[in-house]
Each structure stands twice: as structure tokens, then as C-alpha cells.
Design an enzyme around this catalytic site. Sequence first.
Site, PDB file in Angstrom:
ATOM      1  N   SER A   1       4.429  -3.586   4.927  1.00  0.00           N
ATOM      2  CA  SER A   1       4.834  -3.828   6.307  1.00  0.00           C
ATOM      3  C   SER A   1       5.394  -5.242   6.476  1.00  0.00           C
ATOM      4  O   SER A   1       5.942  -5.567   7.521  1.00  0.00           O
ATOM      5  CB  SER A   1       3.644  -3.631   7.242  1.00  0.00           C
ATOM      6  OG  SER A   1       2.615  -4.549   6.916  1.00  0.00           O
TER       7      SER A   1
ATOM      8  N   ASN B   1      10.483   1.130   3.349  1.00  0.00           N
ATOM      9  CA  ASN B   1       9.196   1.213   4.039  1.00  0.00           C
ATOM     10  C   ASN B   1       9.294   2.236   5.164  1.00  0.00           C
ATOM     11  O   ASN B   1      10.345   2.374   5.788  1.00  0.00           O
ATOM     12  CB  ASN B   1       8.798  -0.157   4.607  1.00  0.00           C
ATOM     13  CG  ASN B   1       7.335  -0.197   5.007  1.00  0.00           C
ATOM     14  OD1 ASN B   1       6.465   0.179   4.214  1.00  0.00           O
ATOM     15  ND2 ASN B   1       7.050  -0.636   6.220  1.00  0.00           N
TER      16      ASN B   1
ATOM     17  N   CYS C   1     -20.505 -18.593 -11.244  1.00  0.00           N
ATOM     18  CA  CYS C   1     -20.044 -19.116 -12.537  1.00  0.00           C
ATOM     19  C   CYS C   1     -18.661 -18.595 -12.927  1.00  0.00           C
ATOM     20  O   CYS C   1     -18.087 -19.049 -13.908  1.00  0.00           O
ATOM     21  CB  CYS C   1     -21.061 -18.812 -13.640  1.00  0.00           C
ATOM     22  SG  CYS C   1     -21.063 -17.098 -14.203  1.00  0.00           S
TER      23      CYS C   1
ATOM     24  N   ALA D   1       0.810  -1.225   0.000  1.00  0.00           N
ATOM     25  CA  ALA D   1       0.000   0.000   0.000  1.00  0.00           C
ATOM     26  C   ALA D   1       0.838   1.267   0.000  1.00  0.00           C
ATOM     27  O   ALA D   1       0.423   2.292  -0.556  1.00  0.00           O
ATOM     28  CB  ALA D   1      -0.938   0.000   1.196  1.00  0.00           C
TER      29      ALA D   1
ATOM     30  N   CYS E   1     -18.198 -13.237 -10.811  1.00  0.00           N
ATOM     31  CA  CYS E   1     -19.372 -13.938 -10.280  1.00  0.00           C
ATOM     32  C   CYS E   1     -18.888 -15.095  -9.417  1.00  0.00           C
ATOM     33  O   CYS E   1     -18.069 -15.904  -9.846  1.00  0.00           O
ATOM     34  CB  CYS E   1     -20.250 -14.447 -11.412  1.00  0.00           C
ATOM     35  SG  CYS E   1     -21.569 -15.543 -10.826  1.00  0.00           S
TER      36      CYS E   1
ATOM     37  N   CYS F   1     -25.137 -11.469 -11.317  1.00  0.00           N
ATOM     38  CA  CYS F   1     -24.422 -11.844 -12.538  1.00  0.00           C
ATOM     39  C   CYS F   1     -25.360 -11.835 -13.735  1.00  0.00           C
ATOM     40  O   CYS F   1     -26.473 -12.360 -13.667  1.00  0.00           O
ATOM     41  CB  CYS F   1     -23.812 -13.242 -12.355  1.00  0.00           C
ATOM     42  SG  CYS F   1     -23.101 -13.942 -13.858  1.00  0.00           S
TER      43      CYS F   1
ATOM     44  N   HIS G   1      -3.254 -10.277  -4.463  1.00  0.00           N
ATOM     45  CA  HIS G   1      -4.526 -10.069  -3.762  1.00  0.00           C
ATOM     46  C   HIS G   1      -5.656  -9.696  -4.723  1.00  0.00           C
ATOM     47  O   HIS G   1      -6.713  -9.242  -4.294  1.00  0.00           O
ATOM     48  CB  HIS G   1      -4.376  -9.006  -2.669  1.00  0.00           C
ATOM     49  CG  HIS G   1      -3.475  -9.445  -1.535  1.00  0.00           C
ATOM     50  ND1 HIS G   1      -2.990  -8.588  -0.576  1.00  0.00           N
ATOM     51  CD2 HIS G   1      -2.968 -10.672  -1.219  1.00  0.00           C
ATOM     52  CE1 HIS G   1      -2.216  -9.264   0.284  1.00  0.00           C
ATOM     53  NE2 HIS G   1      -2.185 -10.517  -0.099  1.00  0.00           N
TER      54      HIS G   1
HETATM   55 ZN    ZN Z   1     -22.516 -16.052 -12.859  1.00  0.00          ZN
END
Ligand code: ZN
Length: 258
Positions: free
Chosen positions: A200, A224, A136, A26, A133, A158, A125
Site C-alpha cells: 500500500s 497493487n 544476548c 503483503a 534473544c 534463551c 521488517h
Molecule cells: Zn540470550
Amino acid sequence: MGMVDAPLTLAELLPNAAAITVLTGAGISTDSGIPDFRGPQGVWTKDPAAEAMSTIGAYLADPEVRRRAWRSRRDNPVWGAEPNAAHAALVELERAGRLRALITQNIDGLHQRAGSGAGTVLEIHGTLRDAVCLSCGLRTPMPEILRRIDAGEDDPPCAECGGIQKSATISFGQPLDRDVLDAAVTAARSCDLFLAVGTSLTVQPAAGLCLEAVEHGARLVIINAEETPYDGLADAVLRRPIGETLPRLAGIALGGGR
Ligand SMILES: [Zn+2]
């Protein structure tokens, strides 16, 4: 290995790195106006209910959580955000043939918007820029779904099967994408410099990639604002603003000596 040899200076280390793997968190996007989730100004720190929207069980069970989540996606600062100088520095490294892989914990898509190659970026991520969906698996660009929200739907099903949809991000309780994770581990093991930026290093398995890299012979550099659990393993730790520091390091790596 970094733990055994004397530490190298950045001026020695960076120009000689031929296969760099980067991990971003981030902290690289805060300059673009996207808040950190867990920092002092973080979304979850300010609003604990936001964390429920990121937990798959609550999301599936509670329509009110989903309605809240869609409003939050529509209002996400990602849609107005532009990549910053740190994103651009990684594009430079890639175009010079020095960057092997760009693993990111971010879901904002700013690396690709800056020009990083789709095949280079590994979004462990997931991404907010698509919806998926949960029945499906149909993927739809998020702006299409957000147009339905703006038109009055509060939990759009969906278009194919009527199933519950969600952003294509990894929620708590959901497994990571195996192929993406495997590619990230391979990139960590095969690089000669692993650069961790704005993370982090407390969320696994992303954080463990540092250890994979070092155990396979890579040098480790960490940029960082705060301490990380891997600082002791690193050849260099820079607690400086990322938007200035990363372009400077890229300049040194590319021989410009900025
Ligand atoms: Zn679907």
C-alpha cells in the site's frame, strides 16, 4: 525522470530495464494463503489485540502478551504456505541477471523458499523464520523454538542466557536493521526500474524508497489492488491480480511477450 517525460508503455519500459529493484508487500503473499495485516481481511482489522503482540513495550512488559505471541507464531499460516507464481516470476528475473535487489516488507520467507538468492532478498521488517534473544542476540531457527512450545513451554527463554526471545521481526518501537535499510536505499538509488508489488506504500521508510528511486532517475511501476500515495509518480500503475500480472510483466521484460 518519470514525472517529466511522457509515460512509456510497459512493452517499451520492461525489456530495456537492466537493473530492476523490486519492493514487495503483503499483497504478493495473499495468493499463498497469508492474510494481509491491514486489508479488509487483515489480522489487525479482525483482532486488535494482535497488534499489542507486535509492540515491543507490551511484549517485554507482559508475559501474557508473550504467551499469546508464541501461540500465534505456532499457528501462523506461514508454516503451511507455498510460494506462488509471483514469487517464481521474480526468481526468473533474478536468474536472467535483470533483478538487482528484492526488498520485502514480508516476514514469511517465501521469496527465499521460491529460490530468490539470500544475498538478493532484503527483509526490512525481519523474518518469522528465526527467533532472536532480546538480551544476548542469539538467533535460533523458529521451528526449534516452536517444538519447545509444543512440548509445553509457553514462553521459552534463551538457551544461552535465559533472556526473553521473540521472532526476528521488527516490532513497533524497534529500529530497523541499519545495514539492511542502507542496502535497500542503495538498491533504490542505483536501479533503472523500481517495481512496487502488493504494498500500500503507506509504511515508512519502505514507501519512501519509491521516491528515492525516482529522484535518482529510475522508472516506477506499481502493481497493487488499491491506490497508493505514489501512483501519481509512477510510469505505470496496474490494479490487477498479482499472481497473474507479475509473471506477465516478467515475460515481457525477458522478451517472451507473454
Ligand atoms: Zn540470550
